[in-house]
Design a protein around this motif. Sequence first.
Motif, PDB file in Angstrom:
ATOM      1  N   PRO A  14       0.612  -1.087  -0.021  1.00 32.36           N
ATOM      2  CA  PRO A  14       0.139  -0.045  -0.041  1.00 32.36           C
ATOM      3  C   PRO A  14       1.039   1.141   0.003  1.00 32.36           C
ATOM      4  CG  PRO A  14      -0.532  -1.493   1.988  1.00 32.36           C
ATOM      5  CD  PRO A  14       0.704  -2.009   1.080  1.00 32.36           C
ATOM      6  N   LEU A  15       0.597   2.316  -1.016  1.00 27.67           N
ATOM      7  CA  LEU A  15       1.230   3.416  -0.870  1.00 27.67           C
ATOM      8  C   LEU A  15       0.521   4.464  -1.638  1.00 27.67           C
ATOM      9  CD1 LEU A  15       3.330   3.647  -3.868  1.00 27.67           C
ATOM     10  CD2 LEU A  15       3.537   1.491  -2.899  1.00 27.67           C
ATOM     11  N   LEU A  16       0.834   5.778  -1.531  1.00 24.58           N
ATOM     12  CA  LEU A  16      -0.021   6.842  -2.039  1.00 24.58           C
ATOM     13  C   LEU A  16       0.352   7.013  -3.457  1.00 24.58           C
ATOM     14  CD1 LEU A  16      -1.859   8.998  -1.057  1.00 24.58           C
ATOM     15  CD2 LEU A  16       0.201  10.503  -0.898  1.00 24.58           C
ATOM     16  N   LEU A  17      -0.423   7.069  -4.441  1.00 22.68           N
ATOM     17  CA  LEU A  17      -0.177   7.227  -5.698  1.00 22.68           C
ATOM     18  C   LEU A  17      -0.058   8.847  -5.898  1.00 22.68           C
ATOM     19  CD1 LEU A  17       0.248   6.084  -8.601  1.00 22.68           C
ATOM     20  CD2 LEU A  17      -2.394   5.974  -8.812  1.00 22.68           C
ATOM     21  N   LEU A  18       0.720   9.287  -6.528  1.00 23.73           N
ATOM     22  CA  LEU A  18       0.714  10.764  -6.856  1.00 23.73           C
ATOM     23  C   LEU A  18       1.307  10.912  -8.236  1.00 23.73           C
ATOM     24  CD1 LEU A  18       0.008  13.634  -5.824  1.00 23.73           C
ATOM     25  CD2 LEU A  18       2.251  13.905  -5.034  1.00 23.73           C
ATOM     26  N   LEU A  19       0.290  10.950  -9.254  1.00 21.67           N
ATOM     27  CA  LEU A  19       0.864  10.946 -10.580  1.00 21.67           C
ATOM     28  C   LEU A  19       0.471  12.349 -11.326  1.00 21.67           C
ATOM     29  CD1 LEU A  19      -0.183   7.226 -11.576  1.00 21.67           C
ATOM     30  CD2 LEU A  19       2.147   8.084 -11.029  1.00 21.67           C
ATOM     31  N   GLY A  20       1.100  12.726 -12.064  1.00 24.63           N
ATOM     32  CA  GLY A  20       0.752  13.758 -13.066  1.00 24.63           C
ATOM     33  C   GLY A  20       0.252  13.295 -14.421  1.00 24.63           C
ATOM     34  N   PHE A  21      -0.906  13.768 -14.829  1.00 26.54           N
ATOM     35  CA  PHE A  21      -1.121  13.244 -16.141  1.00 26.54           C
ATOM     36  C   PHE A  21      -1.122  14.510 -17.353  1.00 26.54           C
ATOM     37  CE2 PHE A  21      -2.558  10.108 -13.575  1.00 26.54           C
ATOM     38  CZ  PHE A  21      -2.310   8.972 -14.278  1.00 26.54           C
ATOM     39  N   ARG A  35     -11.781  12.195 -16.675  1.00 23.99           N
ATOM     40  CA  ARG A  35     -12.305  11.082 -17.175  1.00 23.99           C
ATOM     41  C   ARG A  35     -10.998  10.107 -17.516  1.00 23.99           C
ATOM     42  NH1 ARG A  35     -17.123   8.729 -17.630  1.00 23.99           N
ATOM     43  NH2 ARG A  35     -18.171  11.011 -17.483  1.00 23.99           N
ATOM     44  N   SER A  36     -10.207  11.036 -18.583  1.00 24.16           N
ATOM     45  CA  SER A  36      -9.102  10.425 -19.162  1.00 24.16           C
ATOM     46  C   SER A  36      -8.185  10.024 -18.052  1.00 24.16           C
ATOM     47  CB  SER A  36      -8.698  11.358 -20.316  1.00 24.16           C
ATOM     48  OG  SER A  36      -9.575  11.487 -21.166  1.00 24.16           O
ATOM     49  N   ALA A  37      -7.814  10.871 -17.217  1.00 19.48           N
ATOM     50  CA  ALA A  37      -6.689  10.695 -16.286  1.00 19.48           C
ATOM     51  C   ALA A  37      -7.114   9.727 -15.377  1.00 19.48           C
ATOM     52  CB  ALA A  37      -6.546  12.092 -15.273  1.00 19.48           C
ATOM     53  N   VAL A  38      -8.098   9.353 -14.837  1.00 19.83           N
ATOM     54  CA  VAL A  38      -8.674   8.362 -13.999  1.00 19.83           C
ATOM     55  C   VAL A  38      -8.590   7.003 -14.644  1.00 19.83           C
ATOM     56  CG1 VAL A  38     -10.374   7.661 -12.585  1.00 19.83           C
ATOM     57  CG2 VAL A  38      -9.830   9.875 -12.457  1.00 19.83           C
ATOM     58  N   ASN A  39      -9.046   6.940 -15.745  1.00 19.16           N
ATOM     59  CA  ASN A  39      -9.174   5.757 -16.461  1.00 19.16           C
ATOM     60  C   ASN A  39      -7.735   5.304 -17.036  1.00 19.16           C
ATOM     61  OD1 ASN A  39     -10.932   4.024 -18.414  1.00 19.16           O
ATOM     62  ND2 ASN A  39      -9.065   4.605 -19.743  1.00 19.16           N
ATOM     63  N   ASP A  40      -6.830   6.317 -17.296  1.00 19.28           N
ATOM     64  CA  ASP A  40      -5.338   5.848 -17.520  1.00 19.28           C
ATOM     65  C   ASP A  40      -4.736   5.277 -16.239  1.00 19.28           C
ATOM     66  OD1 ASP A  40      -5.738   6.489 -20.152  1.00 19.28           O
ATOM     67  OD2 ASP A  40      -4.471   8.547 -19.925  1.00 19.28           O
ATOM     68  N   ALA A  41      -4.863   5.822 -15.150  1.00 23.47           N
ATOM     69  CA  ALA A  41      -4.441   5.517 -13.875  1.00 23.47           C
ATOM     70  C   ALA A  41      -4.691   4.102 -13.370  1.00 23.47           C
ATOM     71  CB  ALA A  41      -4.652   6.626 -12.826  1.00 23.47           C
ATOM     72  N   LEU A  42      -6.331   4.114 -13.555  1.00 22.08           N
ATOM     73  CA  LEU A  42      -6.485   2.597 -13.041  1.00 22.08           C
ATOM     74  C   LEU A  42      -6.056   1.500 -14.153  1.00 22.08           C
ATOM     75  CD1 LEU A  42     -10.251   3.359 -12.262  1.00 22.08           C
ATOM     76  CD2 LEU A  42      -8.267   3.081 -10.817  1.00 22.08           C
ATOM     77  N   SER A  43      -6.075   1.947 -15.595  1.00 17.97           N
ATOM     78  CA  SER A  43      -5.347   1.084 -16.556  1.00 17.97           C
ATOM     79  C   SER A  43      -4.165   0.567 -16.271  1.00 17.97           C
ATOM     80  CB  SER A  43      -5.647   1.443 -17.892  1.00 17.97           C
ATOM     81  OG  SER A  43      -7.004   1.868 -18.331  1.00 17.97           O
ATOM     82  N   GLU A  44      -3.300   1.349 -15.608  1.00 17.03           N
ATOM     83  CA  GLU A  44      -1.953   1.169 -15.368  1.00 17.03           C
ATOM     84  C   GLU A  44      -1.641   0.240 -14.101  1.00 17.03           C
ATOM     85  OE1 GLU A  44       2.083   1.316 -15.227  1.00 17.03           O
ATOM     86  OE2 GLU A  44       0.743   1.376 -16.853  1.00 17.03           O
ATOM     87  N   GLU A  45      -2.688   0.558 -13.040  1.00 12.30           N
ATOM     88  CA  GLU A  45      -2.713  -0.227 -12.057  1.00 12.30           C
ATOM     89  C   GLU A  45      -2.947  -1.643 -12.323  1.00 12.30           C
ATOM     90  OE1 GLU A  45      -4.968   1.463  -8.565  1.00 12.30           O
ATOM     91  OE2 GLU A  45      -4.482   3.425  -9.131  1.00 12.30           O
ATOM     92  N   VAL A  46      -4.049  -1.941 -13.277  1.00 15.87           N
ATOM     93  CA  VAL A  46      -4.430  -3.179 -13.614  1.00 15.87           C
ATOM     94  C   VAL A  46      -3.255  -3.718 -14.449  1.00 15.87           C
ATOM     95  CG1 VAL A  46      -6.072  -4.521 -15.445  1.00 15.87           C
ATOM     96  CG2 VAL A  46      -6.902  -2.835 -13.972  1.00 15.87           C
ATOM     97  N   ARG A  47      -2.531  -3.082 -15.215  1.00 14.35           N
ATOM     98  CA  ARG A  47      -1.324  -3.760 -16.018  1.00 14.35           C
ATOM     99  C   ARG A  47      -0.480  -4.182 -15.053  1.00 14.35           C
ATOM    100  NH1 ARG A  47       3.598  -2.707 -17.745  1.00 14.35           N
ATOM    101  NH2 ARG A  47       3.664  -0.915 -16.171  1.00 14.35           N
TER     102      ARG A  47
END
Length: 242
Positions: A14-21, A35-47
């Motif tokens: 567990p850690l804090l995700l701090l990403l700039g899109f 919508r694009s930023a959240v979708n991209d972040a969740l897609s990366e977490e799945v990957r």
Amino acid sequence: MRAWFNGSGSSLFPLLLLLGFPLSATAEDASQQIRSAVNDALSEEVRLWQQQHPGQWLENHIRVQLPSGATTLPPCTQPLLLEGERGRFPVGRQHRRVTCPNPKWSLLVRGTLSLQARVPVTRAKLMAGHLIQPSQLQWQQRKLTPSDGDLLMSMESIAGQRARRGIRAGSPIKAQQLMPPLMVERGQQVVMLARGDSFAATTSGVALKGGSEGEVIRVKNSRSGKIVSARIVATGKVETIF
């Protein structure tokens, strides 16, 4: 948005995700940016999860739900910042705080992640203590739930282990449901090893209980008839405890 992933995966951290899109070169309103930023972040977490956890991963689906206030926000002129817990199994409801540095605004966005995979399940009910064979498992496609993050995803990780307790037919298996195979059976003739600072000796004995490597069992010395405690150190071999 749907995507196909075939990855393999790690340990939870567990850690804090701090990403700039970065913003798109085309004009987008704030809702589209979020919508694009959240979708991209969740897609990366799945990957990343699938990369870290080997398995037969199938289709996934991500749905981003924006709060009503998102439509009134001005477009962000700088990369959006996302904060949220990363490292846990990315299935079910997810919440991410999205912040725009300029003009300043922030809101909480909810996403829903759906994952499918082929996982090993039992063909029939397994009794407690049963040694699991590959033929007793089969592949099944399942839609995963948030509690499935610790499922064993390969037959190799299951076959050869013993069921810690009864497992129903058609069930996927978690690591805590298994225990190592027996190295000593109850009633088995075993080699008893006794060691000290300046000596080592062996004799034969009879195990009064079965067990796996590292377990302490009671063993009867075949020569003296004395019953002692001994730790299982290898198949058919124990070391007496003084």
